[in-house]
Design a protein around this motif. Sequence first.
Motif, PDB file in Angstrom:
ATOM      1  N   ASP A 131      -6.530   7.859  -9.649  1.00 50.59           N
ATOM      2  CA  ASP A 131      -7.883   7.746  -9.094  1.00 50.59           C
ATOM      3  C   ASP A 131      -8.254   6.292  -8.777  1.00 50.59           C
ATOM      4  N   VAL A 132      -7.274   5.531  -8.285  1.00 48.48           N
ATOM      5  CA  VAL A 132      -7.520   4.148  -7.868  1.00 48.48           C
ATOM      6  C   VAL A 132      -7.936   4.169  -6.409  1.00 48.48           C
ATOM      7  N   LYS A 133      -9.010   3.479  -6.108  1.00 48.34           N
ATOM      8  CA  LYS A 133      -9.500   3.400  -4.734  1.00 48.34           C
ATOM      9  C   LYS A 133      -9.380   1.965  -4.249  1.00 48.34           C
ATOM     10  N   LEU A 134      -8.879   1.820  -3.059  1.00 42.48           N
ATOM     11  CA  LEU A 134      -8.731   0.510  -2.445  1.00 42.48           C
ATOM     12  C   LEU A 134      -9.829   0.346  -1.409  1.00 42.48           C
ATOM     13  N   LYS A 135     -10.657  -0.655  -1.600  1.00 45.31           N
ATOM     14  CA  LYS A 135     -11.732  -0.921  -0.647  1.00 45.31           C
ATOM     15  C   LYS A 135     -11.565  -2.336  -0.115  1.00 45.31           C
ATOM     16  N   VAL A 136     -11.714  -2.462   1.172  1.00 39.49           N
ATOM     17  CA  VAL A 136     -11.621  -3.772   1.809  1.00 39.49           C
ATOM     18  C   VAL A 136     -13.026  -4.343   1.906  1.00 39.49           C
ATOM     19  N   ILE A 137     -13.190  -5.551   1.412  1.00 43.94           N
ATOM     20  CA  ILE A 137     -14.454  -6.248   1.598  1.00 43.94           C
ATOM     21  C   ILE A 137     -14.197  -7.359   2.602  1.00 43.94           C
ATOM     22  N   GLY A 138     -15.079  -7.515   3.512  1.00 43.92           N
ATOM     23  CA  GLY A 138     -14.864  -8.486   4.571  1.00 43.92           C
ATOM     24  C   GLY A 138     -14.622  -7.770   5.886  1.00 43.92           C
ATOM     25  N   ASN A 139     -14.061  -8.465   6.827  1.00 45.19           N
ATOM     26  CA  ASN A 139     -13.863  -7.942   8.177  1.00 45.19           C
ATOM     27  C   ASN A 139     -12.559  -7.149   8.273  1.00 45.19           C
ATOM     28  N   TRP A 140     -12.606  -5.865   7.906  1.00 47.08           N
ATOM     29  CA  TRP A 140     -11.410  -5.037   7.959  1.00 47.08           C
ATOM     30  C   TRP A 140     -10.959  -4.769   9.387  1.00 47.08           C
ATOM     31  N   ILE A 142       0.839  -1.203   0.000  1.00 48.42           N
ATOM     32  CA  ILE A 142       0.000   0.000   0.000  1.00 48.42           C
ATOM     33  C   ILE A 142       0.875   1.254   0.000  1.00 48.42           C
ATOM     34  N   LEU A 143       1.862   1.288   0.868  1.00 48.30           N
ATOM     35  CA  LEU A 143       2.736   2.468   0.954  1.00 48.30           C
ATOM     36  C   LEU A 143       3.494   2.717  -0.338  1.00 48.30           C
ATOM     37  N   SER A 144       3.969   1.658  -0.974  1.00 46.33           N
ATOM     38  CA  SER A 144       4.775   1.839  -2.178  1.00 46.33           C
ATOM     39  C   SER A 144       3.937   2.310  -3.356  1.00 46.33           C
ATOM     40  N   ASP A 145       2.630   2.053  -3.334  1.00 46.28           N
ATOM     41  CA  ASP A 145       1.785   2.395  -4.469  1.00 46.28           C
ATOM     42  C   ASP A 145       0.770   3.487  -4.175  1.00 46.28           C
ATOM     43  N   LEU A 146       0.784   4.048  -2.987  1.00 43.29           N
ATOM     44  CA  LEU A 146      -0.225   5.022  -2.594  1.00 43.29           C
ATOM     45  C   LEU A 146      -0.250   6.255  -3.505  1.00 43.29           C
ATOM     46  N   ASP A 147       0.903   6.787  -3.830  1.00 43.18           N
ATOM     47  CA  ASP A 147       0.957   7.957  -4.708  1.00 43.18           C
ATOM     48  C   ASP A 147       0.402   7.633  -6.099  1.00 43.18           C
ATOM     49  N   GLU A 148       0.743   6.448  -6.599  1.00 46.25           N
ATOM     50  CA  GLU A 148       0.240   6.047  -7.914  1.00 46.25           C
ATOM     51  C   GLU A 148      -1.273   5.827  -7.875  1.00 46.25           C
ATOM     52  N   PHE A 149      -1.771   5.270  -6.778  1.00 46.40           N
ATOM     53  CA  PHE A 149      -3.230   5.121  -6.621  1.00 46.40           C
ATOM     54  C   PHE A 149      -3.899   6.479  -6.750  1.00 46.40           C
ATOM     55  N   ALA A 150      -3.403   7.449  -5.998  1.00 44.06           N
ATOM     56  CA  ALA A 150      -4.002   8.787  -5.986  1.00 44.06           C
ATOM     57  C   ALA A 150      -3.916   9.436  -7.365  1.00 44.06           C
ATOM     58  N   ALA A 151      -2.778   9.322  -8.016  1.00 43.46           N
ATOM     59  CA  ALA A 151      -2.585   9.949  -9.322  1.00 43.46           C
ATOM     60  C   ALA A 151      -3.507   9.362 -10.382  1.00 43.46           C
TER      61      ALA A 151
END
Length: 74
Positions: A55-64, A44-53
């Motif tokens: 518009d990628v959203k990470l959603k947890v399904i299940g018991n986060w 997550i940390l290594s790709d967070l900037d690329e996600f934001a740039a």
Amino acid sequence: MRTIVRAAGDLGIEAMTLYAFSSENWKRPEEEVSDLMGLMKRFILSDLDEFAANDVKLKVIGNWRALAPDVVAL
């Protein structure tokens, strides 16, 4: 996985589900679970900037709530 996620936008794919951590993994030894949480955090940390740039959203399904608090915070 990174290659697939990066290509998804070019292919017009708007949503994907990636299987990252099964409830079965909680049955592993504590050290292994901790290592898996560390890998998830590092990813997550290594790709967070690329996600934001892109518009990628990470959603947890299940018991986060069962995830490590620092992973949830990311």
